[in-house]
Design a protein around this motif. Sequence first.
Motif, PDB file in Angstrom:
ATOM      1  N   THR A 273       1.370  -1.459   0.451  1.00 59.19           N
ATOM      2  CA  THR A 273       0.483   0.405   0.007  1.00 59.19           C
ATOM      3  C   THR A 273       0.657   0.949  -0.280  1.00 59.19           C
ATOM      4  OG1 THR A 273      -1.325  -1.252   1.213  1.00 59.19           O
ATOM      5  CG2 THR A 273      -1.687   1.091   1.357  1.00 59.19           C
ATOM      6  N   TYR A 274       0.633   1.908  -1.574  1.00 56.77           N
ATOM      7  CA  TYR A 274       1.139   3.411  -0.976  1.00 56.77           C
ATOM      8  C   TYR A 274       0.136   4.588  -0.504  1.00 56.77           C
ATOM      9  CZ  TYR A 274       4.129   0.893  -4.226  1.00 56.77           C
ATOM     10  OH  TYR A 274       5.443   0.454  -4.516  1.00 56.77           O
ATOM     11  N   ASN A 275       0.937   5.422   0.077  1.00 55.33           N
ATOM     12  CA  ASN A 275       0.089   6.373   0.501  1.00 55.33           C
ATOM     13  C   ASN A 275       0.244   7.913  -0.081  1.00 55.33           C
ATOM     14  OD1 ASN A 275      -1.212   5.481   3.330  1.00 55.33           O
ATOM     15  ND2 ASN A 275       0.230   5.115   3.817  1.00 55.33           N
ATOM     16  N   GLN A 287      -5.537  13.747   1.588  1.00 55.34           N
ATOM     17  CA  GLN A 287      -4.324  12.107   1.188  1.00 55.34           C
ATOM     18  C   GLN A 287      -5.410  11.447   0.995  1.00 55.34           C
ATOM     19  OE1 GLN A 287      -4.293  12.226   5.818  1.00 55.34           O
ATOM     20  NE2 GLN A 287      -4.786   9.503   5.566  1.00 55.34           N
ATOM     21  N   SER A 289      -4.766   6.821  -0.288  1.00 58.34           N
ATOM     22  CA  SER A 289      -3.522   5.469  -0.710  1.00 58.34           C
ATOM     23  C   SER A 289      -3.892   4.438  -1.481  1.00 58.34           C
ATOM     24  CB  SER A 289      -3.715   4.957   0.394  1.00 58.34           C
ATOM     25  OG  SER A 289      -5.302   4.540   0.988  1.00 58.34           O
TER      26      SER A 289
END
Length: 293
Positions: A273-275, A287, A289
């Motif tokens: 997972t990328y934030n 923000q 993800s």
Amino acid sequence: MDNEKSGNGIKIIAGILAVLLVVAGAFAVKLYNQEKDTKSQLTKEKNVVLADLKEMVSKYDVVIEENNLKDTELNDARDRIQGLIADINAKDATIASLGKYRAEVFKLRNERDFLFAQNDSLRGSNQMLAMRVDSTTYELEVQRGVGDSLSLENQALAERVTLGSALAANKLRATGVIERSSGKLIENSNNRRVDKLRACYTVPQNRLAEAGDRILYVQVVDPEGNTLGDNKQVAFDGTVVTYSTISKFYYENTALDICENIGKTTKDFPEGTYNVYVYDKGSLLAQTSFSLK
């Protein structure tokens, strides 16, 4: 024969006198009723004049009491009206006197309107002068260090304007993309095939914000906690922002769509997972993800 004629003449004269007496009586009654009606009408008109004058006195009393006035033109005008009321009460009403009193009432009304307007203007000037004195006193107190409320108020107002004019970011969406030789980008979630990470967001309309060059900071953090891209830091009032890339654009108070691409720093993007974060200086605006497999 002569006596009979003399008696008839006396009867005729007596009859004429009787008729004249009846006519005179009727005329006298008519004159009495007319005089009575005239007096009644004059009394009514006299009462109307008195009512107008008493109303004027009441209005003068209110203005004089509210403004705590002594020895002014308003007081003199009120005293003259009270004197006129006493004069009218002391005399019987006549057509001539009522005409005179009506003219006096008209003149007094004009005088009242002028004096009240003059008083309002003077009161307004006094209030303005008092405000100026208060303002001057306040400024002196500020200079002497007694208070700084004006500066605090201006600062609070400036902060509210700053908050209201700050940019926002919404509709943030990020994904992996494959870049074709033609430059076309195709979304993909396979970490081994992805060439870049793409983050897109919208800066909405804000009429309070000033038009001009703007900068927002985009941070992409991989599953291992590393900031991708430039991986540089910038500080704002003690808040440190680590960014992957900078969004530079010209803002014209209308909604604007912005996309940023982040290239690889290693051979392949790691799975997981990328934030993604978007900052305006030290403030986090948005923000989201996404995941690569």
